[in-house]
Scaffold this motif. Sequence first.
Motif, mmCIF file in Angstrom:
data_model
loop_
_atom_site.group_PDB
_atom_site.id
_atom_site.type_symbol
_atom_site.label_atom_id
_atom_site.label_comp_id
_atom_site.label_asym_id
_atom_site.label_seq_id
_atom_site.Cartn_x
_atom_site.Cartn_y
_atom_site.Cartn_z
ATOM 1 N N ARG A 34 0.829 -1.217 0.000
ATOM 2 C CA ARG A 34 0.000 0.000 0.000
ATOM 3 C C ARG A 34 0.856 1.257 0.000
ATOM 4 O O ARG A 34 0.613 2.196 -0.766
ATOM 5 N N SER A 37 2.393 2.148 -3.414
ATOM 6 C CA SER A 37 1.543 2.358 -4.576
ATOM 7 C C SER A 37 1.048 3.796 -4.630
ATOM 8 O O SER A 37 0.973 4.496 -3.611
ATOM 9 N N SER A 41 -3.402 1.236 -3.048
ATOM 10 C CA SER A 41 -3.771 -0.144 -3.359
ATOM 11 C C SER A 41 -2.612 -1.080 -3.022
ATOM 12 O O SER A 41 -1.472 -0.642 -2.859
ATOM 13 N N THR A 42 -2.911 -2.350 -2.940
ATOM 14 C CA THR A 42 -1.874 -3.365 -3.025
ATOM 15 C C THR A 42 -1.972 -4.002 -4.407
ATOM 16 O O THR A 42 -3.054 -4.083 -4.988
ATOM 17 N N GLN A 102 -11.144 -9.925 -1.922
ATOM 18 C CA GLN A 102 -9.938 -9.285 -2.444
ATOM 19 C C GLN A 102 -8.654 -9.972 -1.981
ATOM 20 O O GLN A 102 -7.609 -9.328 -1.872
ATOM 21 N N PRO A 167 -6.148 -6.454 0.658
ATOM 22 C CA PRO A 167 -6.043 -4.990 0.507
ATOM 23 C C PRO A 167 -5.102 -4.311 1.500
ATOM 24 O O PRO A 167 -4.775 -3.127 1.329
ATOM 25 N N GLN A 362 -5.400 -5.660 -8.349
ATOM 26 C CA GLN A 362 -5.445 -4.417 -7.581
ATOM 27 C C GLN A 362 -6.474 -4.566 -6.477
ATOM 28 O O GLN A 362 -7.646 -4.825 -6.734
ATOM 29 N N ARG A 364 -8.169 -2.740 -3.034
ATOM 30 C CA ARG A 364 -8.367 -1.406 -2.465
ATOM 31 C C ARG A 364 -9.226 -1.508 -1.207
ATOM 32 O O ARG A 364 -10.384 -1.924 -1.270
ATOM 33 N N GLY A 372 -13.862 -2.832 -4.839
ATOM 34 C CA GLY A 372 -12.449 -2.577 -4.553
ATOM 35 C C GLY A 372 -11.498 -3.511 -5.265
ATOM 36 O O GLY A 372 -10.374 -3.132 -5.604
#
Length: 554
Positions: A34, A37, A41-42, A102, A167, A362, A364, A372
């Motif tokens: 994170r 970015s 995001s990761t 995610q 995330p 991605q 989020r 996300g």
Amino acid sequence: MMTKKKWTVLTLLVAGLFGGLQSSMACTNVLVTRGASADGSTFITYAADSHDLYGELYYWPGQEFPEGTMLNIKEWDTGKNLGQIPQIDRTHTVIGNMNEHQVTIAETTFGGRPELRDSTGIMDYGSLIYVALQRSKTAREAIKVMTQLVEDHGYYSSGESFSIADPNEVWIMEMIGKGPNNKGAVWVAVKVPDGYVSAHANQARITTFDLNDKENVLYSNDVVSFARESGFFDGKNKDFSFADTYAPLDFGAIRFCEARVWSAFRLMNPEMDKYVSFIEGESDERMPLFIKPDKKVSVRDVQNIMRDYYEGTPLSMTQDPGAGPYGKPYRFRPLTWEVDGVEYFNERAIATQQTAFSFVAQMRNWMPDPIGGILWFGVDDANMTVYLPMYMGMNDIPENFAQGNGHMLEFSWNSAFWVFNWVANQAYYRYSYMIEDIRKVQTELEDRYEAYTPAIDQAALTLYEEDPEMAKVFLTDYVHNQSRIAVERWKKLGEFLMVKYLDGNLHEEEDGIFLRNEHGNPKPAQFPGYDEGYYKRIVDETGDKLKMIEIPKK
């Protein structure tokens, strides 16, 4: 410091540790936390590089199962039945390599010590990934699920590096079996520090690690003791290196694998150029597991890393004779070959022709999971693909990317995999010309997705607040429409390339419209030929054989 001569000798050992990987998936992962970015995001990337894998987007809808249900496990690469394990009562929806929470998992195979493979195990690396995605809500939980599965049912595959993220956290886990009839695996997982990036590419990269950092380092209880018992390690615990113990480096591992990591790293921090001597076999100073980028990394940055082929480096693939007359940065297999009993090799870049599919995941944390999570997904060669946004909230897979649409031995004009391959295979033979036309359309589509994303996010969020299911319908429609448009646009691109470069000629065009004369007929074709450097190579090889000569007049 190792000498170049010493490494040259090791070149001949490629067929050992690394050679087996040439026939399996030789893949590349890039990991971004994170804090590293551009938007918090990761990211995790993956290129499924296999000559025999068909590129499609996998889908497992979440389901409920009655008590006592068993799950059949098949080897991911071959379809071989490996056994059964108990199914859980409820699974999560999985799209590609990301699930509805995610959580994303990717991999690269490093092989490692061949004697540690357990052919009696049930869980292979692919099944580990997709079963864990159906059972995990966080990256840490995924690690727990994966390691418990191999402990309970055995690990079938060779050594593997896994990228595991949600995330909030990004992890690298490396695992290898313990030999025939020795159920389980030895493994270590390291959390990538926030603000840092990492990568791996078919070579184990976790060396020493903090055995006392229970928050950021996880490992099997016997990861060190098993190495001692097996005679692989006899030093102090603090000096134990997973990679050096279970997957020792050779020249092939450096030049074909670590070189891809180096190339990804240098694109995020130019200071990594100092490791070029390591990549060329002139130094034994290996790269760190993770680095801090010199600026924040965007999703487009990471997509472009997946398109890298060492351009602008000493390993560039566009200048030597293998590039042909049109600077092609690809080398068809085999990866190594012999001339007069001496073994030689081609470079192995991140972008490669045999990619089945690749993605940039991605994740989020400031949005609901269905909105996300975006799997930016493309089929075929990453350098010439288009990364489409596959939202985790969509209810099904676009037809162009769906499983069962086409096959490795069944061409389909409705299959994204075949349409993108059709265009790429034209470009391989006129690369320096065609890549410019491909880049225009690639950029046109990806610019559009980048511009649309904030508006699509906001519209989906507004709907989600009123009716989460309606938000999913909206996202499904958006993804399906963009997928259809992209495939149709790529078909048009392929038709355009066929006409423009027909028979080695060049038909003039402006903004995609071919020019005609005053009578409506095509303007005369141009004959671009080859560049001066290539003509000189021909002369060097043929001498006077092709030289024009004067015939004496009678």
